[in-house]
Design a protein around this motif. Structure first.
Motif, PDB file in Angstrom:
ATOM      1  N   PRO A 124      27.405  11.417  56.824  1.00 18.03           N
ATOM      2  CA  PRO A 124      28.402  12.436  57.190  1.00 18.03           C
ATOM      3  C   PRO A 124      29.486  12.509  56.116  1.00 18.03           C
ATOM      4  CG  PRO A 124      28.645  10.457  58.547  1.00 18.03           C
ATOM      5  CD  PRO A 124      27.424  10.257  57.705  1.00 18.03           C
ATOM      6  N   THR A 125      30.056  13.701  55.965  1.00 21.99           N
ATOM      7  CA  THR A 125      31.143  13.885  55.009  1.00 21.99           C
ATOM      8  C   THR A 125      32.445  13.427  55.646  1.00 21.99           C
ATOM      9  OG1 THR A 125      31.626  16.073  55.872  1.00 21.99           O
ATOM     10  CG2 THR A 125      29.981  15.934  54.097  1.00 21.99           C
ATOM     11  N   ASP A 126      33.498  13.271  54.857  1.00 22.41           N
ATOM     12  CA  ASP A 126      34.796  12.861  55.391  1.00 22.41           C
ATOM     13  C   ASP A 126      35.303  13.805  56.493  1.00 22.41           C
ATOM     14  OD1 ASP A 126      34.691  10.657  53.809  1.00 22.41           O
ATOM     15  OD2 ASP A 126      36.487  11.104  52.625  1.00 22.41           O
ATOM     16  N   PRO A 127      35.223  15.137  56.284  1.00 24.74           N
ATOM     17  CA  PRO A 127      35.691  16.027  57.370  1.00 24.74           C
ATOM     18  C   PRO A 127      34.886  15.843  58.658  1.00 24.74           C
ATOM     19  CG  PRO A 127      35.520  17.237  55.308  1.00 24.74           C
ATOM     20  CD  PRO A 127      34.911  15.889  55.066  1.00 24.74           C
ATOM     21  N   GLN A 128      33.597  15.524  58.514  1.00 25.07           N
ATOM     22  CA  GLN A 128      32.772  15.267  59.701  1.00 25.07           C
ATOM     23  C   GLN A 128      33.134  13.931  60.337  1.00 25.07           C
ATOM     24  OE1 GLN A 128      28.910  15.688  57.842  1.00 25.07           O
ATOM     25  NE2 GLN A 128      28.678  17.797  58.560  1.00 25.07           N
TER      26      GLN A 128
ATOM     27  N   ALA B 115      28.399   2.495  65.326  1.00 20.52           N
ATOM     28  CA  ALA B 115      28.425   3.671  64.455  1.00 20.52           C
ATOM     29  C   ALA B 115      29.469   3.515  63.350  1.00 20.52           C
ATOM     30  CB  ALA B 115      28.717   4.922  65.280  1.00 20.52           C
ATOM     31  N   LEU B 116      30.643   2.943  63.703  1.00 24.90           N
ATOM     32  CA  LEU B 116      31.691   2.731  62.697  1.00 24.90           C
ATOM     33  C   LEU B 116      31.187   1.798  61.603  1.00 24.90           C
ATOM     34  CD1 LEU B 116      34.883   2.316  64.912  1.00 24.90           C
ATOM     35  CD2 LEU B 116      34.594   3.985  63.074  1.00 24.90           C
ATOM     36  N   GLU B 117      30.613   0.689  62.063  1.00 24.34           N
ATOM     37  CA  GLU B 117      30.182  -0.347  61.135  1.00 24.34           C
ATOM     38  C   GLU B 117      28.995   0.099  60.284  1.00 24.34           C
ATOM     39  OE1 GLU B 117      30.423  -5.139  62.057  1.00 24.34           O
ATOM     40  OE2 GLU B 117      29.691  -3.761  63.566  1.00 24.34           O
ATOM     41  N   GLY B 118      28.030   0.735  60.955  1.00 20.94           N
ATOM     42  CA  GLY B 118      26.763   1.027  60.279  1.00 20.94           C
ATOM     43  C   GLY B 118      26.740   2.351  59.539  1.00 20.94           C
ATOM     44  N   LEU B 119      27.577   3.310  59.971  1.00 18.06           N
ATOM     45  CA  LEU B 119      27.464   4.646  59.383  1.00 18.06           C
ATOM     46  C   LEU B 119      28.797   5.204  58.883  1.00 18.06           C
ATOM     47  CD1 LEU B 119      25.500   7.078  58.902  1.00 18.06           C
ATOM     48  CD2 LEU B 119      26.269   7.944  61.126  1.00 18.06           C
ATOM     49  N   LEU B 120      29.793   5.212  59.768  1.00 14.17           N
ATOM     50  CA  LEU B 120      31.019   5.948  59.422  1.00 14.17           C
ATOM     51  C   LEU B 120      31.827   5.255  58.320  1.00 14.17           C
ATOM     52  CD1 LEU B 120      32.077   7.059  63.023  1.00 14.17           C
ATOM     53  CD2 LEU B 120      30.657   8.267  61.377  1.00 14.17           C
ATOM     54  N   ILE B 121      32.048   3.952  58.452  1.00 13.13           N
ATOM     55  CA  ILE B 121      32.838   3.251  57.430  1.00 13.13           C
ATOM     56  C   ILE B 121      32.125   3.264  56.071  1.00 13.13           C
ATOM     57  CG2 ILE B 121      33.780   0.990  56.732  1.00 13.13           C
ATOM     58  CD1 ILE B 121      34.481   0.544  59.725  1.00 13.13           C
ATOM     59  N   PRO B 122      30.808   2.914  56.036  1.00  9.15           N
ATOM     60  CA  PRO B 122      30.138   2.960  54.730  1.00  9.15           C
ATOM     61  C   PRO B 122      30.077   4.372  54.124  1.00  9.15           C
ATOM     62  CG  PRO B 122      28.681   1.982  56.410  1.00  9.15           C
ATOM     63  CD  PRO B 122      29.944   2.353  57.092  1.00  9.15           C
ATOM     64  N   SER B 123      30.111   5.403  54.971  1.00  7.28           N
ATOM     65  CA  SER B 123      29.998   6.767  54.452  1.00  7.28           C
ATOM     66  C   SER B 123      31.328   7.349  53.990  1.00  7.28           C
ATOM     67  CB  SER B 123      29.420   7.700  55.527  1.00  7.28           C
ATOM     68  OG  SER B 123      28.171   7.247  55.972  1.00  7.28           O
ATOM     69  N   ALA B 124      32.431   6.819  54.515  1.00  6.20           N
ATOM     70  CA  ALA B 124      33.742   7.406  54.217  1.00  6.20           C
ATOM     71  C   ALA B 124      34.067   7.276  52.738  1.00  6.20           C
ATOM     72  CB  ALA B 124      34.815   6.732  55.066  1.00  6.20           C
ATOM     73  N   GLN B 125      34.500   8.381  52.141  1.00  5.39           N
ATOM     74  CA  GLN B 125      34.815   8.400  50.712  1.00  5.39           C
ATOM     75  C   GLN B 125      36.289   8.118  50.457  1.00  5.39           C
ATOM     76  OE1 GLN B 125      32.398   8.789  48.238  1.00  5.39           O
ATOM     77  NE2 GLN B 125      31.147   8.461  50.077  1.00  5.39           N
ATOM     78  N   ASN B 126      37.143   8.713  51.273  1.00  6.75           N
ATOM     79  CA  ASN B 126      38.582   8.545  51.063  1.00  6.75           C
ATOM     80  C   ASN B 126      39.024   7.151  51.509  1.00  6.75           C
ATOM     81  OD1 ASN B 126      41.452   8.774  52.461  1.00  6.75           O
ATOM     82  ND2 ASN B 126      41.377  10.152  50.720  1.00  6.75           N
ATOM     83  N   ALA B 127      39.781   6.484  50.667  1.00 11.63           N
ATOM     84  CA  ALA B 127      40.176   5.100  50.938  1.00 11.63           C
ATOM     85  C   ALA B 127      41.036   4.983  52.204  1.00 11.63           C
ATOM     86  CB  ALA B 127      40.928   4.529  49.741  1.00 11.63           C
TER      87      ALA B 127
ATOM     88  N   LYS C 231      46.039  15.892  57.902  1.00  6.73           N
ATOM     89  CA  LYS C 231      47.079  16.829  57.486  1.00  6.73           C
ATOM     90  C   LYS C 231      47.540  16.497  56.063  1.00  6.73           C
ATOM     91  CE  LYS C 231      51.323  18.824  59.315  1.00  6.73           C
ATOM     92  NZ  LYS C 231      52.469  18.502  60.186  1.00  6.73           N
ATOM     93  N   LYS C 232      47.770  15.216  55.841  1.00  5.53           N
ATOM     94  CA  LYS C 232      48.221  14.763  54.528  1.00  5.53           C
ATOM     95  C   LYS C 232      47.183  15.055  53.449  1.00  5.53           C
ATOM     96  CE  LYS C 232      49.021  10.447  52.140  1.00  5.53           C
ATOM     97  NZ  LYS C 232      48.893   8.990  52.296  1.00  5.53           N
ATOM     98  N   LEU C 233      45.919  14.846  53.786  1.00  5.76           N
ATOM     99  CA  LEU C 233      44.840  15.055  52.814  1.00  5.76           C
ATOM    100  C   LEU C 233      44.420  16.517  52.738  1.00  5.76           C
ATOM    101  CD1 LEU C 233      42.566  11.990  53.734  1.00  5.76           C
ATOM    102  CD2 LEU C 233      44.240  12.135  51.877  1.00  5.76           C
ATOM    103  N   ASP C 234      45.013  17.321  53.645  1.00  7.59           N
ATOM    104  CA  ASP C 234      44.675  18.738  53.705  1.00  7.59           C
ATOM    105  C   ASP C 234      43.172  18.940  53.934  1.00  7.59           C
ATOM    106  OD1 ASP C 234      45.315  21.357  53.833  1.00  7.59           O
ATOM    107  OD2 ASP C 234      45.290  21.706  51.660  1.00  7.59           O
ATOM    108  N   VAL C 235      42.664  18.187  54.908  1.00  6.90           N
ATOM    109  CA  VAL C 235      41.249  18.250  55.258  1.00  6.90           C
ATOM    110  C   VAL C 235      41.142  18.870  56.643  1.00  6.90           C
ATOM    111  CG1 VAL C 235      39.319  16.785  56.012  1.00  6.90           C
ATOM    112  CG2 VAL C 235      40.516  16.272  53.879  1.00  6.90           C
ATOM    113  N   THR C 236      40.178  19.739  56.845  1.00  7.53           N
ATOM    114  CA  THR C 236      39.933  20.279  58.175  1.00  7.53           C
ATOM    115  C   THR C 236      38.758  19.544  58.790  1.00  7.53           C
ATOM    116  OG1 THR C 236      40.678  22.423  57.387  1.00  7.53           O
ATOM    117  CG2 THR C 236      39.499  22.388  59.491  1.00  7.53           C
TER     118      THR C 236
END
Ligand SMILES: [Cu+2]
Lengths: 174, 107
Positions: free
Chosen positions: A27-31, A134-146, A82-87
């Protein structure tokens, strides 16, 4: 939410993303932001129902903790996007989560007393286990923004505590 | 000659006094990040100050069962002056899996 749904979610997610031009399986960061926010909202809604319906102090206390913590994390998520201006972007995983939560709510609203307490707290254990997986296995490893990754890591730590707390309440209800 | 002796005695006396005067009180930072106290083992002396630095978006507490409690709001720093020599376990009342140990020695 039934125990099978996150496996289904993961599958859905993979199938869904294969339709993207780049064949990404992550998943992308906005997702991710949308999924995390949705997952939090679901737990807040369930907790509000429990505060309303349960007569058991341990259950009400637990539910109030869920409201306090998930609202804090969701507020933080909102501030961050909001700060990252991401929808935040709706996606199959969020939709599947919402659908499962609606079913669970419908079930819970028909129950009362001890039956409600048990169903609510059992589901909280299962739900946090799934979200943490899901956080451990997918979302955290997929997140691009620190910063997003960091917030998800804080969430994981927090929700692991919630899972332990819910397990404790389950034991107490027996 | 006598004056020199006196001066020497005064110097000795001064250094003895200096040794007896307690070392300056310290400020010890304990950072809370991602629901972890670090350091989780704190050694301090009476008169020292702990600065609880909460980097999380959540409120936490440092609570001693049957004892004191410090409330540390989200993203805030709270100072606590240590007045009593004690060795205590503390935890966060909101997130009980957050734990630490504080040892305060007399100065
Ligand atoms: Cu805490």
């Amino acid at each position: 939410m039934p125990a099978r749904s996150l496996a289904a979610l993961a599958a859905l997610c993979l199938i869904g993303s294969s339709t993207f031009a780049m064949a990404q399986d992550k998943p992308t960061d906005p997702q991710i932001a949308h999924i995390a926010y949705t997952a939090g909202t679901i737990d807040i809604e369930a907790a509000k129902l429990a505060v309303q319906k349960s007569k058991t102090q341990a259950v009400v206390d637990f539910a109030n903790d869920m409201i306090r913590d998930h609202e804090a994390v969701n507020q933080q998520a909102l501030d961050l996007v909001k700060k990252l201006d991401v929808t935040p972007q709706d996606n199959a995983t969020s939709q599947s989560l919402s659908k499962a939560a609606a079913d669970e709510r419908a079930k819970l609203s028909t129950l009362d007393g001890a039956a409600f307490d048990k169903a609510y707290v059992d589901n909280e254990v299962a739900y946090h286990k799934q979200v943490n997986g899901a956080l451990e296995g997918l979302l955290i490893p997929s997140a691009q923004n620190a910063e997003l990754k960091s917030l998800l890591e804080t969430g994981l730590k927090l929700f692991q505590g919630h899972q332990a707390h819910a397990e404790h309440v389950v034991a107490e209800l027996k | 000659m006598r004056a020199v002796i006196h001066l020497g005695a005064a110097a000795v006396l001064a250094s003895v006094l200096a040794a007896a005067v307690p070392a300056r009180a310290e400020t010890i930072q304990v950072v809370i990040e991602k629901l972890v106290f670090s350091p989780a083992e704190i050694s301090a002396h009476v008169g020292d100050t702990i600065e609880w630095v909460n980097k999380d978006p959540l409120a936490h507490t440092a609570t001693v069962k049957g004892g004191w409690e410090v409330m540390i709001p989200a993203r805030k720093t709270v100072s606590q002056k240590l007045e009593t020599a004690e060795a205590v376990d503390f935890y966060c009342r909101f997130h009980p899996n957050m734990t630490g140990r504080l040892k305060v020695e007399a100065r």
